[in-house]
Design an enzyme around this catalytic site. Sequence first.
Site, PDB file in Angstrom:
ATOM      1  CG  ASN A 108     -36.331 -77.773 145.135  1.00  0.00           C
ATOM      2  OD1 ASN A 108     -37.055 -78.779 145.181  1.00  0.00           O
ATOM      3  ND2 ASN A 108     -35.445 -77.570 144.155  1.00  0.00           N
ATOM      4  CG  PHE A 112     -41.155 -85.373 141.620  1.00  0.00           C
ATOM      5  CD1 PHE A 112     -40.333 -84.349 141.162  1.00  0.00           C
ATOM      6  CD2 PHE A 112     -40.840 -86.684 141.248  1.00  0.00           C
ATOM      7  CE1 PHE A 112     -39.232 -84.626 140.361  1.00  0.00           C
ATOM      8  CE2 PHE A 112     -39.732 -86.965 140.444  1.00  0.00           C
ATOM      9  CZ  PHE A 112     -38.933 -85.929 140.006  1.00  0.00           C
ATOM     10  CB  SER A 171     -35.794 -84.986 141.323  1.00  0.00           C
ATOM     11  OG  SER A 171     -36.097 -84.535 142.624  1.00  0.00           O
ATOM     12  CG  ASN A 173     -35.533 -82.793 146.525  1.00  0.00           C
ATOM     13  OD1 ASN A 173     -34.660 -82.831 147.393  1.00  0.00           O
ATOM     14  ND2 ASN A 173     -35.636 -81.795 145.658  1.00  0.00           N
ATOM     15  CB  THR A 174     -38.126 -88.869 144.240  1.00  0.00           C
ATOM     16  OG1 THR A 174     -39.067 -87.805 144.060  1.00  0.00           O
ATOM     17  CG2 THR A 174     -38.861 -90.193 144.235  1.00  0.00           C
ATOM     18  CE  LYS A 207     -33.553 -80.672 134.921  1.00  0.00           C
ATOM     19  NZ  LYS A 207     -34.587 -79.660 135.190  1.00  0.00           N
ATOM     20  CG  ASN A 236     -32.781 -81.835 138.443  1.00  0.00           C
ATOM     21  OD1 ASN A 236     -33.100 -80.923 139.204  1.00  0.00           O
ATOM     22  ND2 ASN A 236     -33.657 -82.700 137.964  1.00  0.00           N
TER      23      ASN A 236
HETATM   24  C1  LIG Z   1     -38.008 -74.673 143.335  1.00  0.00           C
HETATM   25  C2  LIG Z   1     -37.467 -75.559 142.249  1.00  0.00           C
HETATM   26  C3  LIG Z   1     -38.216 -76.652 141.803  1.00  0.00           C
HETATM   27  C4  LIG Z   1     -37.727 -77.476 140.790  1.00  0.00           C
HETATM   28  N1  LIG Z   1     -38.493 -78.512 140.357  1.00  0.00           N
HETATM   29  C5  LIG Z   1     -38.040 -79.288 139.321  1.00  0.00           C
HETATM   30  C6  LIG Z   1     -38.836 -80.327 138.813  1.00  0.00           C
HETATM   31  O1  LIG Z   1     -39.966 -80.562 139.232  1.00  0.00           O
HETATM   32  N2  LIG Z   1     -38.323 -81.095 137.805  1.00  0.00           N
HETATM   33  C7  LIG Z   1     -37.079 -80.871 137.269  1.00  0.00           C
HETATM   34  O2  LIG Z   1     -36.668 -81.567 136.341  1.00  0.00           O
HETATM   35  N3  LIG Z   1     -36.313 -79.858 137.729  1.00  0.00           N
HETATM   36  C8  LIG Z   1     -36.764 -79.076 138.737  1.00  0.00           C
HETATM   37  N4  LIG Z   1     -35.983 -78.048 139.200  1.00  0.00           N
HETATM   38  C9  LIG Z   1     -34.626 -77.870 138.622  1.00  0.00           C
HETATM   39  C10 LIG Z   1     -34.567 -76.825 137.517  1.00  0.00           C
HETATM   40  O3  LIG Z   1     -35.340 -77.216 136.404  1.00  0.00           O
HETATM   41  C11 LIG Z   1     -33.110 -76.602 137.059  1.00  0.00           C
HETATM   42  O4  LIG Z   1     -32.611 -77.801 136.514  1.00  0.00           O
HETATM   43  C12 LIG Z   1     -32.197 -76.187 138.211  1.00  0.00           C
HETATM   44  O5  LIG Z   1     -32.874 -75.334 139.105  1.00  0.00           O
HETATM   45  C13 LIG Z   1     -30.933 -75.471 137.730  1.00  0.00           C
HETATM   46  O6  LIG Z   1     -31.245 -74.291 137.011  1.00  0.00           O
HETATM   47  P1  LIG Z   1     -31.240 -72.816 137.688  1.00  0.00           P
HETATM   48  O7  LIG Z   1     -29.951 -72.671 138.424  1.00  0.00           O
HETATM   49  O8  LIG Z   1     -31.399 -71.882 136.541  1.00  0.00           O
HETATM   50  O9  LIG Z   1     -32.420 -72.773 138.601  1.00  0.00           O
HETATM   51  C14 LIG Z   1     -36.459 -77.206 140.219  1.00  0.00           C
HETATM   52  C15 LIG Z   1     -35.715 -76.110 140.664  1.00  0.00           C
HETATM   53  C16 LIG Z   1     -36.199 -75.280 141.665  1.00  0.00           C
HETATM   54  C17 LIG Z   1     -35.381 -74.107 142.118  1.00  0.00           C
END
Ligand SMILES: Cc1cc2nc3c(=O)[nH]c(=O)nc-3n(C[C@H](O)[C@H](O)[C@H](O)COP(=O)(O)O)c2cc1C
Length: 344
Positions: A108, A112, A171, A173-174, A207, A236
């Site tokens: 992704n 934000f 993140s 993406n910023t 985080k 993350n």
């Molecule tokens: C579609 C998507 C959006 C995410 N948005 C955020 C976010 O806004 N803030 C954040 O701290 N992590 C965000 N994450 C990261 C997740 O909280 C997590 O740290 C990461 O996906 C790893 O865990 P997983 O493998 O179980 O998904 C996002 C992940 C995905 C897949």
Amino acid sequence: MSLYPLIRPLAFALDPERAHRATIAALKLAPKRRPPDFPASLRSTVAGLDFPSPVGLAAGFDKNAEVPEHMLGLGFGFVEVGTLTPQPQPGNPKPRMFRLAEDRAVINRLGFNNQGQAEAWLRLRECRHLRGIIGVNIGANKDSEDRIADYVAGVQAMSPVARYLTINISSPNTPGLRQLQDEGALRALLSAVSDARERNGPPVFLKVAPDLGEGEPDQIVRAAIQHGIDGIIVANTTVSRPALKSKHRDEQGGLSGTPLRALALKALRDFRAASGGQIPLIGVGGISNADDAWERIRAGANLVQLYTAMVYEGPGIARRIVLGLSERLKREGFANIAEAVATE
Ligand SMILES: Cc1cc2nc3c(=O)[nH]c(=O)nc-3n(C[C@H](O)[C@H](O)[C@H](O)COP(=O)(O)O)c2cc1C
């Protein structure tokens, strides 16, 4: 029996972002359920909060705090909403979310996208009576001229409606956000956050990214402890690209799911080695079953979170992991989950 194997083909026929919106809309229509009764062996106190189960929902699924109560009802021991920025913002141009089904992963670059803290605040205020733990993940607006001021504003605004706060500086993406993990910038940020906290405010977690260099976990742990941070969430999404099969593998953004597992586990071990148990750790990244959760806890995680596995396994995943963990505890002779932390 789970209905998810029947629903999944429908959800997967939609573009991932639409499927996600449809899921949130469907959840909002569904009746709210009371959280299940968890086995007593899974309860633990972390950063002063009593967690009924160590399996939480990671940030990003419920960015705008629309369905935290529903997710608690589905069996998550805690739910992290956000990332929420002070001002609403649209995020990056679409498409910006990709399913890598062959790899059980997601990429992704949402950036934000969220409705802003004020809207979410109103909804979270209605959840304050709940016993379940709802954490609020905060970030900085993309066009902000003073990112540290955005975090300070987030701490001040969201503390009254959060059981814990997460400072998200990881993140991908910023643009430039992750530079806040660099030592000087991190200390300036954490010092400002510490000044902004109320004496009786919620605990604050930090985080971090899984893509850190040698020595960085040590620096981050030292700064976090010195500035009174209550826990570190590791990790993350990754900007690295382990071997992937899907045609979307070269899309820009953060990779999550199974291919992140080994990297996130290694990062957690690094943070445990750096901290020696002086600060709680929350393990996240590629956890999709009880074995993964157990491995993360044995490696030093007091709690775990997941997001991507729910896309592939459905919302029953939290309860399956909870069951598996409680069986594991019994089999290995631990009376409580806290005893198993960092025993590998
Ligand atoms: C579609 C998507 C959006 C995410 N948005 C955020 C976010 O806004 N803030 C954040 O701290 N992590 C965000 N994450 C990261 C997740 O909280 C997590 O740290 C990461 O996906 C790893 O865990 P997983 O493998 O179980 O998904 C996002 C992940 C995905 C897949």
